[in-house]
Structure formats: C-alpha cells, structure tokens
Write an enzyme that holds these catalytic residues in place. Structure first.
Site, PDB file in Angstrom:
ATOM      1  N   ARG A   5       0.852  -1.195   0.000  1.00  0.00           N
ATOM      2  CA  ARG A   5       0.000   0.000   0.000  1.00  0.00           C
ATOM      3  C   ARG A   5       0.887   1.245   0.000  1.00  0.00           C
ATOM      4  O   ARG A   5       1.668   1.459   0.908  1.00  0.00           O
ATOM      5  CB  ARG A   5      -0.923   0.015   1.218  1.00  0.00           C
ATOM      6  CG  ARG A   5      -1.920   1.168   1.165  1.00  0.00           C
ATOM      7  CD  ARG A   5      -3.005   1.038   2.209  1.00  0.00           C
ATOM      8  NE  ARG A   5      -2.553   1.442   3.532  1.00  0.00           N
ATOM      9  CZ  ARG A   5      -3.354   1.514   4.601  1.00  0.00           C
ATOM     10  NH1 ARG A   5      -4.632   1.163   4.500  1.00  0.00           N
ATOM     11  NH2 ARG A   5      -2.879   1.896   5.762  1.00  0.00           N
ATOM     12  N   SER A  48      -4.964  -3.530  -1.979  1.00  0.00           N
ATOM     13  CA  SER A  48      -3.668  -3.273  -1.349  1.00  0.00           C
ATOM     14  C   SER A  48      -3.712  -3.427   0.166  1.00  0.00           C
ATOM     15  O   SER A  48      -2.662  -3.402   0.815  1.00  0.00           O
ATOM     16  CB  SER A  48      -3.190  -1.859  -1.699  1.00  0.00           C
ATOM     17  OG  SER A  48      -4.102  -0.889  -1.220  1.00  0.00           O
ATOM     18  N   TYR A  99      -3.492   9.299 -15.732  1.00  0.00           N
ATOM     19  CA  TYR A  99      -3.888  10.434 -16.555  1.00  0.00           C
ATOM     20  C   TYR A  99      -4.271  11.608 -15.662  1.00  0.00           C
ATOM     21  O   TYR A  99      -4.568  11.449 -14.477  1.00  0.00           O
ATOM     22  CB  TYR A  99      -5.084  10.059 -17.446  1.00  0.00           C
ATOM     23  CG  TYR A  99      -6.390   9.947 -16.683  1.00  0.00           C
ATOM     24  CD1 TYR A  99      -7.250  11.039 -16.599  1.00  0.00           C
ATOM     25  CD2 TYR A  99      -6.743   8.774 -16.031  1.00  0.00           C
ATOM     26  CE1 TYR A  99      -8.436  10.948 -15.876  1.00  0.00           C
ATOM     27  CE2 TYR A  99      -7.928   8.683 -15.319  1.00  0.00           C
ATOM     28  CZ  TYR A  99      -8.769   9.774 -15.242  1.00  0.00           C
ATOM     29  OH  TYR A  99      -9.931   9.696 -14.515  1.00  0.00           O
ATOM     30  N   ASN A 115      -6.234   1.140 -13.256  1.00  0.00           N
ATOM     31  CA  ASN A 115      -6.179   1.826 -11.960  1.00  0.00           C
ATOM     32  C   ASN A 115      -7.554   1.957 -11.325  1.00  0.00           C
ATOM     33  O   ASN A 115      -7.663   2.161 -10.117  1.00  0.00           O
ATOM     34  CB  ASN A 115      -5.552   3.217 -12.110  1.00  0.00           C
ATOM     35  CG  ASN A 115      -4.053   3.195 -11.878  1.00  0.00           C
ATOM     36  OD1 ASN A 115      -3.482   2.153 -11.554  1.00  0.00           O
ATOM     37  ND2 ASN A 115      -3.407   4.325 -12.053  1.00  0.00           N
ATOM     38  N   TYR A 116      -8.607   1.859 -12.132  1.00  0.00           N
ATOM     39  CA  TYR A 116      -9.966   1.811 -11.601  1.00  0.00           C
ATOM     40  C   TYR A 116     -10.391   0.345 -11.523  1.00  0.00           C
ATOM     41  O   TYR A 116     -11.333  -0.085 -12.182  1.00  0.00           O
ATOM     42  CB  TYR A 116     -10.922   2.602 -12.497  1.00  0.00           C
ATOM     43  CG  TYR A 116     -10.687   4.096 -12.519  1.00  0.00           C
ATOM     44  CD1 TYR A 116      -9.868   4.715 -11.575  1.00  0.00           C
ATOM     45  CD2 TYR A 116     -11.288   4.891 -13.483  1.00  0.00           C
ATOM     46  CE1 TYR A 116      -9.657   6.085 -11.598  1.00  0.00           C
ATOM     47  CE2 TYR A 116     -11.095   6.274 -13.510  1.00  0.00           C
ATOM     48  CZ  TYR A 116     -10.271   6.859 -12.571  1.00  0.00           C
ATOM     49  OH  TYR A 116     -10.070   8.221 -12.587  1.00  0.00           O
TER      50      TYR A 116
END
Length: 536
Positions: free
Chosen positions: A109, A119, A189, A478-479
């Site tokens: 994490r 995580s 992004y 990442n999502y």
C-alpha cells in the site's frame, strides 16, 4: 543487556500471540515470522514502532488511515496479519524475506486510493507493506526532475513542486490522496494529459526491489521490466522504492472555468458537440464533464446537471477567442474565468477552492475520504443524441447517488501507439467515462440502499455498452473492478479482464515478463498479472 533481552522477548511473545488470537495462525509459524523480522532489525525499539498487529491499539487506525472503511472494514473481510511500515529499504528487504520464508502473502500500500481494497485486504493471511513513512521528494528545478519515494501522494508531490517553482509541474492526476506509485504503475492520466501524455510517459528512472530483494534501476532491470511497471501494475512484479520523474513546463498563470447547465438549458446539445470538438481542440485546453441527477425544485421530476470544468495552459485573453471560434455554444465568458497558479487547479479539481492554502495538499488527514463503487469505459465514437437521452433516462432510475465524469483525450495521446506502454487507451479515444455510486450516507455497502445502488450501476453499465469501445470493451486498470473477473488459471480465463485493461498484445507481453521476474507468483492479488505458459 538482560533488560534488553527481556524487553525483546516480551515484545515478540505479544506479537506472536496476536497472530494466534486474531487469525488462528499456528504459534510456531507466527513466532518464527516475528523472530525472523526481529533478527533482521538492529534496534528492537525501532522494530516495535514499525510493526502493528491486531492487539496493538494503533493497528486499526494505521489500517484505516488509507482505507475505505465503509466498504472494507467489516468482519467478513480479512485485514492484515501484520502491518509493516518501513522507514528504510533494508526493512523492506527484511519484510519481503520473512513473508516468503514463513508463507505469508504480501500486499503493498502506497496510498490507498484503491477501488477494490486490494492493497490492504485479502482472503488469506498476509503482510501489508505500508510505505507511509517513505515519502521523501527531491525536486531539481534546474534539471526539471524529481525523485519521489514510493509512499508519497500526489498532493505531496504537487505541493513540494509549488514550493520551488510555478513554471514546472508533473502530468499526474487530480486527487491529492492518490499514491504516486499506484498512479504511475497503472499509467496515470490527469489535467496535462492532452499536452504531455500520461504520468508514466514522463518517468525517467526507478529504484525497484524484485522478489529476491535485489534493488534495480532502469539500466539493471532492462527495458522490458521498466516498460511493464509503467502501466502494467508494478505490484505484480515487485516493490517500487522511488521514481525519477520528468517535470514539464507550465505557464505562471493558467485559466480555470466552469460552465454549469441542465438539460432544460440545452445540456444535451452542448454535450453532443463536446464529443466532436474537444478531443480535436487546442491541446492546451483540458476539460472534464461532471454529470449528476437532481430533482427539479420540490418536484419528483429529475434533470441532469452538467459541469464543464476547463483548464487552459494560458491566459484568459488567449482562451476566449479560441472558444468563441471553436465552441461558442459553451458560452465561456470572462466573468466565469479565473487565472491561477497550476497548483491551485489541483485544489479546485480535488474538491477545494482555489483560495484554500496549498499546504492542505500535503496534509493527508485533510484530504476528503470517499466511498464508492466505480467503473470505467472509453468512448471512441460520439454517442448520438438518442443514446444520450437513453442514458439520462437510465440515470433518473437511481436515487441521485451517482456521478459520471467524462475526461477528454486526444492531443498528445494521439501520438502514442497502443503498445508504447502497457496502458493501451491512446489514439482514437475521445474521452474516458468514469461512473460511480456513493455510499457516504450509508454505514456499509451492504445495506439495502447500497445494494440497490450497485445493482443500478451494473445495469447502467449494460445500458452504456452499445456506445463505448468494443473488442475488447476497454477499462482502466487503476480503476480496478472485480466485476470484470478474477480468474487466472488459464489465459482464456484471465483474458476476460486482462484484455480489457491492457488489450491482447500488451497482456501477453506482461505475462511473459512476469514469468521471468516472479516465476513463483509471490506478488499477487485477484487481478495481478498471472503466471502460466502461453504461446506468445
């Protein structure tokens, strides 16, 4: 000497008993695990300040500090057997060695802005390596670079840069509480995307620990692994200790504006044109469109409210003629524009006001905590007005707990191939869609209201399907979204979710790199890069 040994023995006994009581672990394994850690740490007092187990009063606050407690703090979800919060790299090596030796999995994490809690939760006994104490940032204005330790947050990075200069920034995300490492390892992004590409496109070097505890840089790891950790999920391959970043030039003052309109004010027509105009617009302009539903007055009738949040890399006097010529329907006037420092844009996009002291970005406890279930998509063909109206009607079926964010692509992103990095959502993407339902007014995501919201989100996902990318339907790693699947026994099984995140060519390359650097699959979670033989 006798006193020191007694203190150490008592401390080890308490730690080992905590494993047995909390998770039914074998006393032999628990004691050996703790002894292993202690044997590799020179100072027992320091050691006791780095390790947290369920019997420690500080264990839960440490775990909760960067966790979505509404979704994941419940008895049915396993928390770490032990939390390790290292301050130096040798302590990470010790934790890695002992976890492998005594049969614990490891989760890493660095921030905690983690959609599915991967995580800091698991369904097996595990060690959570929390890099909260390793977040040093060294900005070199002359060289336009920064070294950032693995535990730093984006807000801390932005604040540190802003204390040195107003003419350099890093093209990262907009939420101050996101970990730099997690952000970059998924590609990353943000508001400078259309001008400078992804955050990962601007990584120059790295300090990285592999599964054997070796510390590598870009040269010693080789270009394949360096490619993989910048978009393919670094936690599948090892532990990022620090990143070397390229800082990019920005004006001393940039321009912010927000256009706020509803369906009754013509929002459908304006959004329809947005899809055609903004992805091809001057790359100095970035725009995020936020969509929410609300009731009209005190009636049962609903409408959609849209916020067109713009950020322009320049002054108002330059922006207005551009918009008057290319997108006059948006009706951006001087009165709704504000010229600010770049760091102030991070405040506004992150839920603060531009007048908020910038120090708040470096204050972890001040970053708003959120709880939601989210999903992502990419739009490559403009959605027709008939399709937009279907989406609005579907949104009206929910209880106003949902938010949609449309994030403009194009510009610099058109210059990269899908395989330049593992992140493949490049040329041809008009905008990214992020959709979520919130649980902040609920005690958990398991209440009847929360379950209805999640069911609605999944049905909205189905409604959106005809209008987003296909073969594969793309998603942002990442999502992370476990609805996409978690199986990885075979390529066919893993490809259901893996090709949505990375597409086939990149996913197969990531699997091949994983097999070389972590062949026994120590670094894993439900959607990590798998290990098996495939025909590449």
């Amino acid at each position: 000497m006798m006193s020191s040994r007694l203190t150490c023995s008592v401390f080890l006994l308490v730690l080992s008993l905590s494993f047995c009581v909390s998770f039914g672990a074998s006393p032999y394994i628990s004691e050996d695990f703790i002894t292993c850690l202690q044997s590799k740490t020179n100072n027992v007092t320091t050691f006791s300040q780095l390790i947290f187990t369920p019997v420690n009063s500080t264990y839960l606050p440490v775990w909760q500090a960067a966790a979505d407690s509404i979704r994941f703090d419940n008895p049915n979800i396993r928390k770490p057997s032990v939390i390790v919060t290292p301050t130096i790299e040798t302590q990470i090596q010790a934790a890695l060695f002992c976890a492998k030796k005594h049969g614990y999995e490891m989760r890493i994490r660095d921030g905690g802005h983690d959609f599915e809690g991967l995580s800091y939760t698991a369904d097996v006994p595990f060690v959570m390596l929390d890099l909260v104490n390793m977040r040093a940032i060294d900005v070199n204005v002359a060289n336009r670079t920064a070294w950032v330790q693995g535990g730093a947050l984006l807000g801390e990075l932005y604040y540190t840069i802003s204390q040195k200069t107003d003419t350099l920034y890093f093209p990262a995300g907009i939420w101050a509480g996101v970990g730099v490492s997690g952000f970059l390892s998924g590609g990353g992004y943000g508001n400078l995307l259309r001008k400078y590409g992804l955050g990962a496109d601007n990584v120059l070097d790295v300090r990285f620990m592999d599964v054997n505890g070796n510390i590598l840089d870009r040269k010693s790891m080789g270009e394949d692994l360096f490619w993989a950790i910048r978009g393919g999920g670094a936690s599948s391959f090892g532990i990022v200790l620090a990143w070397k970043l390229r800082l990019v030039p920005v004006p001393e003052r940039v321009t912010l504006f927000t256009v706020n309109i509803t369906l009754e004010q013509g929002a459908t027509d304006i959004f329809y044109k947005y899809q055609y105009v903004l992805p091809k617009f001057n790359r100095d302009l970035q725009m995020r469109v936020q969509l929410n539903t609300e009731n009209v007055g005190n009636t049962a009738k609903k409408t959609v409210r849209m916020l067109f949040n713009g950020i322009y890399q320049g002054r108002i006097d330059t922006l207005l003629p551009l918009l008057d010529h290319g997108f006059p329907e948006l009706n951006v006037t001087r009165e709704i524009c504000e010229e600010v420092r770049m760091v102030q844009t991070t405040l506004q996009f992150g839920g603060f006001t531009t007048s908020t002291p910038t120090e708040i970005l470096a204050n972890r406890s001040a970053i708003p905590k959120v709880s939601y279930k989210g999903k992502s998509d990419y739009v490559r063909t403009p959605i027709p007005k008939s399709g937009l109206r279907k989406l609005w009607r579907k949104m009206f079926e929910n209880d106003n707990s949902q938010t949609l964010f449309m994030y403009t692509f194009g510009g610099k992103m058109e210059e990269y191939s899908d395989t330049a990095l593992p992140y493949p959502h490049r040329a041809g993407v008009l905008y990214q869609v992020f959709k979520r339902v919130d649980f902040m007014d609920q005690p958990s995501d398991k209440t009847a209201i929360s379950r209805r919201r999640v069911a609605w989100l999944r049905s909205f996902d189905k409604t959106l399907e005809p209008y987003v990318s296909k073969n594969p339907r793309e998603a942002y790693s990442n999502y992370n979204d476990l609805d996409l699947g978690v199986g990885s026994a075979t390529y066919e099984e893993a490809s259901v979710w893996g090709e949505r995140y990375w597409k086939k060519e990149n996913f197969k390359k990531l699997i091949g790199i994983k097999a070389k650097v972590d062949p026994h699959n120590f670094f894993k979670h439900p959607q990590s890069i798998p290990v098996f033989s495939i025909h590449l």
